[in-house]
Design an enzyme around this catalytic site. Structure first.
Site, short mmCIF file in Angstrom:
data_model
loop_
_atom_site.label_atom_id
_atom_site.label_comp_id
_atom_site.label_asym_id
_atom_site.label_seq_id
_atom_site.Cartn_x
_atom_site.Cartn_y
_atom_site.Cartn_z
N LYS A 219 39.37 46.98 47.93
CA LYS A 219 39.16 46.20 49.16
C LYS A 219 39.41 47.02 50.42
O LYS A 219 38.72 46.84 51.43
CB LYS A 219 40.07 44.97 49.14
CG LYS A 219 39.66 43.91 48.13
CD LYS A 219 40.45 42.63 48.30
CE LYS A 219 39.94 41.55 47.37
NZ LYS A 219 40.65 40.27 47.56
N LYS B 250 30.54 42.45 41.29
CA LYS B 250 30.94 41.06 41.19
C LYS B 250 30.23 40.22 42.24
O LYS B 250 30.02 40.67 43.37
CB LYS B 250 32.45 40.95 41.37
CG LYS B 250 33.03 39.57 41.08
CD LYS B 250 34.53 39.59 41.24
CE LYS B 250 35.12 38.20 41.01
NZ LYS B 250 36.58 38.16 41.21
N LYS C 12 30.98 36.62 48.32
CA LYS C 12 30.52 36.09 49.60
C LYS C 12 30.33 37.20 50.63
O LYS C 12 29.61 37.04 51.61
CB LYS C 12 31.53 35.08 50.15
CG LYS C 12 32.81 35.67 50.67
CD LYS C 12 33.70 34.65 51.33
CE LYS C 12 33.54 34.47 52.78
NZ LYS C 12 33.39 35.48 53.74
#
Length: 333
Positions: free
Chosen positions: A111, A195, A198
């Protein structure tokens, strides 16, 4: 009865991966466990969130849980920030967990990317808060996706170290992971190696829980595949991530095994398969989406469910937190 805790972030655009990987499994677990389900809005702000959008997303996720069949009277649905014990126990766990443990967490690296020096401390310490979420209720089981297994292992390590350091053997349980079904990790419709998310810039990469029937059909029709016919065995999915993803989604939505799904479409082309997949997706998701929209038009009701859930969550967690504080040596009123 064993106790489940599980949570989902309130970051909007709830998608098929969230439903198949989490919410649908929660519904199936309700009869056999005491369940505490949390909209983890404190986790959400580890990256910047527009405050108005965060409130709307929290309600949307709660509405999706209820619409999917989570029984808010029998079990608990609440948003994390309404129960201050999550933050209090997270700080205690910040002082129990070791830097080396957190440095091994691969999700932070994924991330934060190349700009990890600019990432928030909250994003780095996210796993400690996740451990607090679970252990604040002494949960024994945690439904998780494959990508969260490492964080659950950390929660188990923190529980064991706390028990050892403070000489309170078996105070915290060792929560067990629960991983389910043919689509525990739903991948992007445009790239089967990533994956479903959003944050993907392409709307075609995901099916959201607010997409109408035409949009669902369009996204499935445009989903990436390859030039070969559908495989005849599981071995035939090797090296074909997009095919594996679509077959897994069909199996999960149809409540059939992956092996039976492969047998049904063995050797066929993608045209008919995608049409069948779109039909199944619309049939399964349509009623949930209709109920979600109805609930989102009744914000007062959704807010009342979250308030009631938070009150019941505090009733469970406050005595546990009081015992933790006594164990640590904090003076209390």
């Amino acid at each position: 009865m064993s106790r489940i805790f599980s949570g989902i972030q309130s970051t909007g655009n709830l998608h098929l991966g969230n439903y198949l990987g989490a919410v649908r499994n929660w519904v199936q677990l309700q009869d056999d466990y005491e369940c505490i389900f949390c909209v983890v809005d404190m986790h959400a702000i580890t990256v910047w969130q527009d405050p108005a959008a965060l409130k709307a997303s929290t309600r949307e996720v709660a509405a999706a849980m209820i619409a999917s069949g989570v029984d808010a009277k029998k079990h608990i649905i609440f948003n994390q920030s309404q129960v201050s014990g999550h933050a209090e126990l997270a700080w205690i766990f910040n002082c129990v967990a070791r830097l080396g443990w957190l440095n091994r967490m691969t999700q932070f690296k994924d991330k934060a990317g190349k700009n990890k020096e600019n990432a928030s401390v909250g994003l780095y310490a996210y796993p400690n808060l996740m451990a607090a979420d679970i252990l604040l209720y002494k949960a024994t089981h945690v439904p998780v996706g494959e990508d969260q297994k490492q964080h659950l292992e950390l929660a188990r390590d923190i529980a064991a170290k706390f028990n050892h350091d403070y000489g309170v053997e078996d105070f915290f349980p060792q929560p067990e992971p629960m991983i389910f079904g043919a689509a525990t990790r739903v991948m992007s419709l445009k790239d089967g190696t990533k994956k479903m998310s959003k944050s993907d810039p392409s709307e075609l990469s995901r099916i959201t829980m607010t997409d109408d029937a035409d949009t669902i059909a369009k996204k499935i029709r445009k989903a990436k595949t390859d030039t070969e016919p559908l495989p005849e065995t599981k071995d035939g999915m090797e090296g074909r991530p997009e095919v594996s993803n679509l077959l897994g989604i069909y199996a999960a939505l149809s409540d059939v095994s992956l092996e039976d799904t492969i047998a049904k479409f063995a050797g066929k082309g993608f045209g008919d398969f995608k049409k069948d997949l779109a039909d199944v997706a619309v049939e399964k998701l349509g009623p949930i989406q209709d109920e979600m929209r109805r609930l989102m038009d009744d914000q007062a009701y959704v807010d009342s469910v979250l308030r009631d859930g938070a009150e019941r969550a505090r009733a469970i967690s406050e005595p546990i937190l009081a015992e933790i504080k006594d164990t640590v040596g904090f003076l209390r009123p």
